[in-house]
Design a protein around this motif. Structure first.
Motif, PDB file in Angstrom:
ATOM      1  N   ASN A 173       0.814  -1.225   0.000  1.00  0.00           N
ATOM      2  CA  ASN A 173       0.000   0.000   0.000  1.00  0.00           C
ATOM      3  C   ASN A 173       0.844   1.270   0.000  1.00  0.00           C
ATOM      4  O   ASN A 173       0.314   2.365   0.189  1.00  0.00           O
ATOM      5  CB  ASN A 173      -0.966   0.010   1.192  1.00  0.00           C
ATOM      6  CG  ASN A 173      -0.230  -0.089   2.533  1.00  0.00           C
ATOM      7  OD1 ASN A 173       0.987  -0.274   2.564  1.00  0.00           O
ATOM      8  ND2 ASN A 173      -0.969   0.044   3.622  1.00  0.00           N
ATOM      9  N   ASP A 221       5.527   3.961  -9.766  1.00  0.00           N
ATOM     10  CA  ASP A 221       4.207   4.493 -10.105  1.00  0.00           C
ATOM     11  C   ASP A 221       3.256   4.469  -8.921  1.00  0.00           C
ATOM     12  O   ASP A 221       2.188   5.089  -8.961  1.00  0.00           O
ATOM     13  CB  ASP A 221       3.581   3.690 -11.253  1.00  0.00           C
ATOM     14  CG  ASP A 221       4.452   3.673 -12.491  1.00  0.00           C
ATOM     15  OD1 ASP A 221       5.042   4.720 -12.797  1.00  0.00           O
ATOM     16  OD2 ASP A 221       4.548   2.614 -13.128  1.00  0.00           O
ATOM     17  N   VAL A 260       1.580   1.804  -7.970  1.00  0.00           N
ATOM     18  CA  VAL A 260       0.411   1.022  -8.373  1.00  0.00           C
ATOM     19  C   VAL A 260       0.723  -0.469  -8.263  1.00  0.00           C
ATOM     20  O   VAL A 260       1.887  -0.896  -8.256  1.00  0.00           O
ATOM     21  CB  VAL A 260      -0.040   1.357  -9.813  1.00  0.00           C
ATOM     22  CG1 VAL A 260      -0.444   2.807  -9.933  1.00  0.00           C
ATOM     23  CG2 VAL A 260       1.042   1.016 -10.817  1.00  0.00           C
ATOM     24  N   HIS A 285      -4.489  -2.023 -13.336  1.00  0.00           N
ATOM     25  CA  HIS A 285      -3.661  -1.211 -12.441  1.00  0.00           C
ATOM     26  C   HIS A 285      -4.528  -0.770 -11.263  1.00  0.00           C
ATOM     27  O   HIS A 285      -5.650  -0.277 -11.466  1.00  0.00           O
ATOM     28  CB  HIS A 285      -3.118   0.024 -13.168  1.00  0.00           C
ATOM     29  CG  HIS A 285      -2.213  -0.293 -14.316  1.00  0.00           C
ATOM     30  ND1 HIS A 285      -1.613   0.673 -15.085  1.00  0.00           N
ATOM     31  CD2 HIS A 285      -1.796  -1.484 -14.837  1.00  0.00           C
ATOM     32  CE1 HIS A 285      -0.879   0.106 -16.015  1.00  0.00           C
ATOM     33  NE2 HIS A 285      -0.987  -1.204 -15.895  1.00  0.00           N
ATOM     34  N   TRP A 286      -3.998  -0.950 -10.057  1.00  0.00           N
ATOM     35  CA  TRP A 286      -4.751  -0.647  -8.842  1.00  0.00           C
ATOM     36  C   TRP A 286      -3.934   0.242  -7.909  1.00  0.00           C
ATOM     37  O   TRP A 286      -2.712   0.271  -7.989  1.00  0.00           O
ATOM     38  CB  TRP A 286      -5.099  -1.930  -8.087  1.00  0.00           C
ATOM     39  CG  TRP A 286      -5.838  -2.955  -8.880  1.00  0.00           C
ATOM     40  CD1 TRP A 286      -5.318  -3.864  -9.754  1.00  0.00           C
ATOM     41  CD2 TRP A 286      -7.247  -3.189  -8.868  1.00  0.00           C
ATOM     42  NE1 TRP A 286      -6.300  -4.657 -10.292  1.00  0.00           N
ATOM     43  CE2 TRP A 286      -7.508  -4.266  -9.759  1.00  0.00           C
ATOM     44  CE3 TRP A 286      -8.319  -2.625  -8.185  1.00  0.00           C
ATOM     45  CZ2 TRP A 286      -8.775  -4.768  -9.978  1.00  0.00           C
ATOM     46  CZ3 TRP A 286      -9.597  -3.130  -8.405  1.00  0.00           C
ATOM     47  CH2 TRP A 286      -9.815  -4.181  -9.296  1.00  0.00           C
ATOM     48  N   LYS A 287      -4.649   0.890  -7.021  1.00  0.00           N
ATOM     49  CA  LYS A 287      -4.001   1.692  -5.990  1.00  0.00           C
ATOM     50  C   LYS A 287      -4.763   1.508  -4.687  1.00  0.00           C
ATOM     51  O   LYS A 287      -5.993   1.415  -4.683  1.00  0.00           O
ATOM     52  CB  LYS A 287      -3.977   3.178  -6.373  1.00  0.00           C
ATOM     53  CG  LYS A 287      -3.048   4.028  -5.528  1.00  0.00           C
ATOM     54  CD  LYS A 287      -3.040   5.460  -6.030  1.00  0.00           C
ATOM     55  CE  LYS A 287      -1.981   6.293  -5.326  1.00  0.00           C
ATOM     56  NZ  LYS A 287      -0.618   5.891  -5.694  1.00  0.00           N
ATOM     57  N   LEU A 342      -7.607   1.775 -11.315  1.00  0.00           N
ATOM     58  CA  LEU A 342      -7.185   2.949 -12.078  1.00  0.00           C
ATOM     59  C   LEU A 342      -7.283   2.734 -13.574  1.00  0.00           C
ATOM     60  O   LEU A 342      -7.605   3.656 -14.320  1.00  0.00           O
ATOM     61  CB  LEU A 342      -5.734   3.310 -11.719  1.00  0.00           C
ATOM     62  CG  LEU A 342      -5.422   3.580 -10.244  1.00  0.00           C
ATOM     63  CD1 LEU A 342      -3.934   3.871 -10.087  1.00  0.00           C
ATOM     64  CD2 LEU A 342      -6.261   4.733  -9.715  1.00  0.00           C
ATOM     65  N   TYR A 343      -6.967   1.515 -14.033  1.00  0.00           N
ATOM     66  CA  TYR A 343      -6.890   1.268 -15.478  1.00  0.00           C
ATOM     67  C   TYR A 343      -7.079  -0.222 -15.728  1.00  0.00           C
ATOM     68  O   TYR A 343      -6.660  -1.070 -14.928  1.00  0.00           O
ATOM     69  CB  TYR A 343      -5.520   1.708 -16.007  1.00  0.00           C
ATOM     70  CG  TYR A 343      -5.239   1.294 -17.429  1.00  0.00           C
ATOM     71  CD1 TYR A 343      -5.711   2.042 -18.502  1.00  0.00           C
ATOM     72  CD2 TYR A 343      -4.511   0.140 -17.701  1.00  0.00           C
ATOM     73  CE1 TYR A 343      -5.461   1.650 -19.808  1.00  0.00           C
ATOM     74  CE2 TYR A 343      -4.254  -0.262 -19.003  1.00  0.00           C
ATOM     75  CZ  TYR A 343      -4.731   0.494 -20.047  1.00  0.00           C
ATOM     76  OH  TYR A 343      -4.488   0.101 -21.338  1.00  0.00           O
ATOM     77  N   GLU A 352     -10.413   3.611 -17.854  1.00  0.00           N
ATOM     78  CA  GLU A 352      -9.502   4.453 -17.082  1.00  0.00           C
ATOM     79  C   GLU A 352     -10.312   5.362 -16.156  1.00  0.00           C
ATOM     80  O   GLU A 352     -11.387   5.845 -16.531  1.00  0.00           O
ATOM     81  CB  GLU A 352      -8.634   5.287 -18.023  1.00  0.00           C
ATOM     82  CG  GLU A 352      -7.509   6.025 -17.331  1.00  0.00           C
ATOM     83  CD  GLU A 352      -6.551   6.664 -18.322  1.00  0.00           C
ATOM     84  OE1 GLU A 352      -5.521   7.183 -17.885  1.00  0.00           O
ATOM     85  OE2 GLU A 352      -6.836   6.632 -19.536  1.00  0.00           O
TER      86      GLU A 352
END
Length: 460
Positions: free
Chosen positions: A101, A160, A162, A178-180, A189-190, A219
């Motif tokens: 995280n 990044d 991510v 892609h996650w955050k 995120l994407y 996105e």
């Protein structure tokens, strides 16, 4: 015993091959902040089998016990000879430390079984460190993300900030995401999803050739999720470039490339004629035990011959076969002998059709069903309400049958005519544009003389 595996200091209590005794391992994380003692009370005889394991996490400097964890299905990090292998610490191993995280603290993933559909793909429980207590708390969102990843564990991109995940299903569907982390929750995120579109079966209200992929990208922008889908293809294989002889005496150069359902190519007689290449076109569905049939076309759109070649399975792996004349009254069959040739191929020959070269007149002359047909195609300047290009075309058979349609294009080289526009016994059909040709095909190849299916050579 102490050893160094993959840059990680290990200590292990090794016992004789009798596996009834407990097995204990100790490993430091790469930051050297923590030491984890791993105990397998009943290690299996086969080290590839999973077993219950208990973990004691300690402060590596003070030896203070920070937390105790367990897994019902962890991998024993030894090989068949009882030696420690590299499957103790890392993204595909029993333990994995990283900052999932991106809060500056080491988080922890512990193997807990295998993926239900792939026994060699690990599954993990993912724990986030609580910096206030220096303990680790199971995070359901990250644990589920790890289960969805086809590798068994998502990737971490610290530059990044991510998390990267890849999910594959069988041969024909994959998704990269892609996650955050925001607090304890995951935010998407994407995403990019690729799905190979299967060729249309007879009876369906469309006509899709093989080799196409639907890509859907999404996105997160300004708090809103935006998604867009498009069709891509056809998928192209590397070109095959050959040289050799026809009938043992006429030198030839030949190349071909598979582009989805269609195979395009050229053949050139290097010491005969005007030296200009003759266009070739074949179909992947016609291939039988690697036998490829490439039909050659004269400038007027008539089919003049067929090259039937296959690659031998012993060195020097020559291409051999037969050239068969397709001219009425000409029954010649000549031997073909070709080998791989190292020469440069003009990439313009295998590029997609240029946008300004798609419109025009196409011609088919005296095919196997003795049909003559003409195709006049125009890509209109305006797009439809969905942003797709629009094609207007007319197909005219020699017996007077004429089809005229205005339809949106699926992509810049594919037109599909569905019902009710394609009403009749031949059903829905498609027009695929490749270099120098327009290929019309149905769900199932019609045998009627009024069918439009065939290979149309570009005239102008």
């Amino acid at each position: 015993m102490r050893s160094l595996v993959g840059g990680v200091l290990l200590s292990t209590t090794l016992v004789a091959p009798a596996t009834a005794e407990p097995r204990v391992f100790s490993v430091n994380d790469r930051s050297d902040q923590y030491r984890v003692e791993v105990r397998f009370p009943e290690p299996p005889e086969d080290p590839h089998q999973l077993a219950q394991a208990f973990f004691t996490v300690r402060d590596s400097k003070t030896d203070e016990v920070l937390q105790q964890l367990q897994t019902p299905a962890g991998n024993v990090p030894v090989d068949r000879h009882g030696k420690v292998d590299s499957w103790l610490l890392g993204p595909q191993s029993l333990l994995y430390f990283d900052d999932f995280n991106f809060d500056g603290h080491q988080d922890l993933a512990i193997r807990n079984g295998s993926h239900p559909d792939a026994i060699y793909t690990p599954a993990f429980d993912v724990y986030l460190q609580d910096p206030q207590k220096t303990q680790w708390v199971l995070n359901p969102a990250l644990t589920n993300l790890a289960k969805e990843d086809s590798k068994g564990m998502f990737s971490v991109s610290p530059l990044d900030g991510v998390l990267l995940s890849q999910t594959d299903r069988d041969c024909c569907w994959s998704r990269a995401t892609h996650w955050k982390m925001r607090g304890d929750e995951l935010v998407l995120l994407y995403s990019s999803t690729e799905e190979k579109i299967q060729p249309t079966e007879p009876g369906e209200n469309t006509s899709m050739p093989s080799g196409y992929t639907r890509r859907t990208t999404g996105e997160l922008k300004d708090g809103q999720w935006r998604e867009q889908a498009c069709l891509e293809g056809p998928e192209k294989e590397d070109p095959v470039i050959l040289a050799g002889t026809l009938d043992g005496k006429s030198p030839v150069e030949l190349w071909y490339q598979v582009q989805g359902a269609v195979i395009i190519g050229e053949v050139r007689f290097t010491e005969a004629g005007d030296g200009e290449p003759i266009k070739l076109l074949g179909f992947g569905d016609d291939a039988d035990d690697d036998l490829i049939s490439l039909h050659e076309y004269a400038d007027d759109g008539g089919q003049t011959g067929t090259w039937r070649i296959s690659r031998e399975n012993v060195e020097p792996y020559l291409f051999t076969g037969t050239w068969i004349s397709d001219v009425n009254g000409d029954h010649r069959q000549l031997a073909v002998r070709l080998h791989d040739e190292e020469r440069e191929l003009d990439v313009a020959k295998i590029d997609d059709v240029d946008a300004d070269q798609r419109s025009g007149h196409y011609r088919m002359r005296q095919d196997a069903l003795e049909r003559d047909a003409d195709l006049d195609l125009q890509i209109l300047p305006d797009r439809d309400a969905n942003g797709k290009e629009v094609a207007e075309f007319t197909v005219t058979l020699k017996d007077g049958v004429t089809k005229h349609h205005i339809v949106p294009m699926e992509t810049d080289n594919l037109i599909i005519v569905r019902e009710p526009q394609a009403a009749g016994r031949n059903g829905p059909y498609h027009i695929q544009l490749v270099k120098g040709f327009a290929v019309i095909g149905y769900n199932a190849e019609p045998e009627s003389p009024d069918g439009l299916a065939g290979v149309y050579l570009k005239q102008r």
